[in-house]
Design an enzyme around this catalytic site. Structure first.
Site, mmCIF file in Angstrom:
data_model
loop_
_atom_site.group_PDB
_atom_site.id
_atom_site.type_symbol
_atom_site.label_atom_id
_atom_site.label_comp_id
_atom_site.label_asym_id
_atom_site.label_seq_id
_atom_site.Cartn_x
_atom_site.Cartn_y
_atom_site.Cartn_z
ATOM 1 N N GLU A 71 -0.097 11.941 -3.176
ATOM 2 C CA GLU A 71 -0.708 13.251 -3.429
ATOM 3 C C GLU A 71 -2.172 13.262 -3.032
ATOM 4 O OE1 GLU A 71 1.156 11.430 -5.374
ATOM 5 O OE2 GLU A 71 2.196 12.575 -6.907
ATOM 6 N N CYS A 117 -3.944 12.121 -9.953
ATOM 7 C CA CYS A 117 -3.567 13.089 -8.915
ATOM 8 C C CYS A 117 -3.603 14.513 -9.455
ATOM 9 C CB CYS A 117 -2.193 12.756 -8.347
ATOM 10 S SG CYS A 117 -2.220 11.280 -7.314
HETATM 11 N N1 THU Z 1 2.826 6.960 -6.575
HETATM 12 C C1 THU Z 1 2.526 8.061 -5.842
HETATM 13 O O1 THU Z 1 2.189 7.966 -4.649
HETATM 14 N N2 THU Z 1 2.606 9.266 -6.449
HETATM 15 C C2 THU Z 1 3.088 9.470 -7.694
HETATM 16 O O2 THU Z 1 3.171 10.598 -8.134
HETATM 17 C C3 THU Z 1 3.494 8.333 -8.509
HETATM 18 C C4 THU Z 1 3.173 6.992 -7.975
HETATM 19 C C5 THU Z 1 2.796 5.668 -5.897
HETATM 20 C C6 THU Z 1 1.726 4.710 -6.309
HETATM 21 C C7 THU Z 1 2.344 3.386 -5.924
HETATM 22 O O3 THU Z 1 2.115 3.161 -4.543
HETATM 23 C C8 THU Z 1 3.824 3.599 -6.135
HETATM 24 O O4 THU Z 1 4.028 5.003 -6.133
HETATM 25 C C9 THU Z 1 4.365 3.002 -7.421
HETATM 26 O O5 THU Z 1 3.653 3.435 -8.517
#
Ligand code: THU
Length: 157
Positions: A75, A115
């Site tokens: 995000e 985020c």
């Molecule tokens: N992550 C995201 O990119 N967005 C989310 O809404 C939740 C978590 C990513 C962070 C990390 O790279 C992986 O997902 C596991 O937490």
């Protein structure tokens, strides 16, 4: 003492086809963006797509790092890229999807607190409500504004 209540509402859809065409396009962009993830540690590939008010879409995906806290969510990758590439354009909507073991996750992905805070600020910067579309294989949730995911947003400075 007065008791207060905050009500949050959102729409739930069963399939992408039930979405209005612009939302479906954005949802598909978020699903495509999962392929851009660099997630060698979690293997949780998250994609995000931001639609500007004029319909232009930009994508982002999570980028991990061996020094774990240096990585960043999909995000924020998409939002920072959107603001840095088109600083004077309003953002109208963000969609988020995730793939694990090559499949879309069942439950809609719900963004982390950091985020949500960043979404909130770009909503303020844009001056219009930012819609949020959370994609799951079984359900899709649509929120009309970031406030519905982050009530009592910090915006005091
Ligand atoms: N992550 C995201 O990119 N967005 C989310 O809404 C939740 C978590 C990513 C962070 C990390 O790279 C992986 O997902 C596991 O937490």
């Amino acid at each position: 003492m007065t008791s207060k209540e905050i009500k949050i509402s959102y729409q739930e859809y069963e399939t992408l086809d039930q979405l209005e065409p612009k939302d479906k396009e954005l949802a598909q962009a978020a699903i495509e963006a999962t392929a851009l993830a660099y997630a060698p540690y979690s293997k949780f590939n998250v994609g995000a797509a931001v639609m500007f008010e004029d319909g232009v879409i930009v994508k982002g995906a999570n980028q991990e790092n061996a020094a774990y806290p240096s990585g960043i969510c999909a995000e924020r990758t998409a939002l920072f890229y959107a603001s840095a590439s088109r600083p004077d354009k309003a953002m109208a909507e963000i969609a988020i999807a995730a793939q694990q073991n090559g499949e879309l996750v069942e439950r809609p992905v719900t963004p982390c607190g950091a985020c949500r805070q960043v979404m909130a600020q770009y909503q303020t910067k844009s001056g219009i409500p930012m819609k949020v579309l959370l994609i799951g294989a079984q359900k899709i949730w649509k929120f009309e504004k970031v406030d519905d995911l982050l009530p009592l947003i910090f915006d005091s400075i």
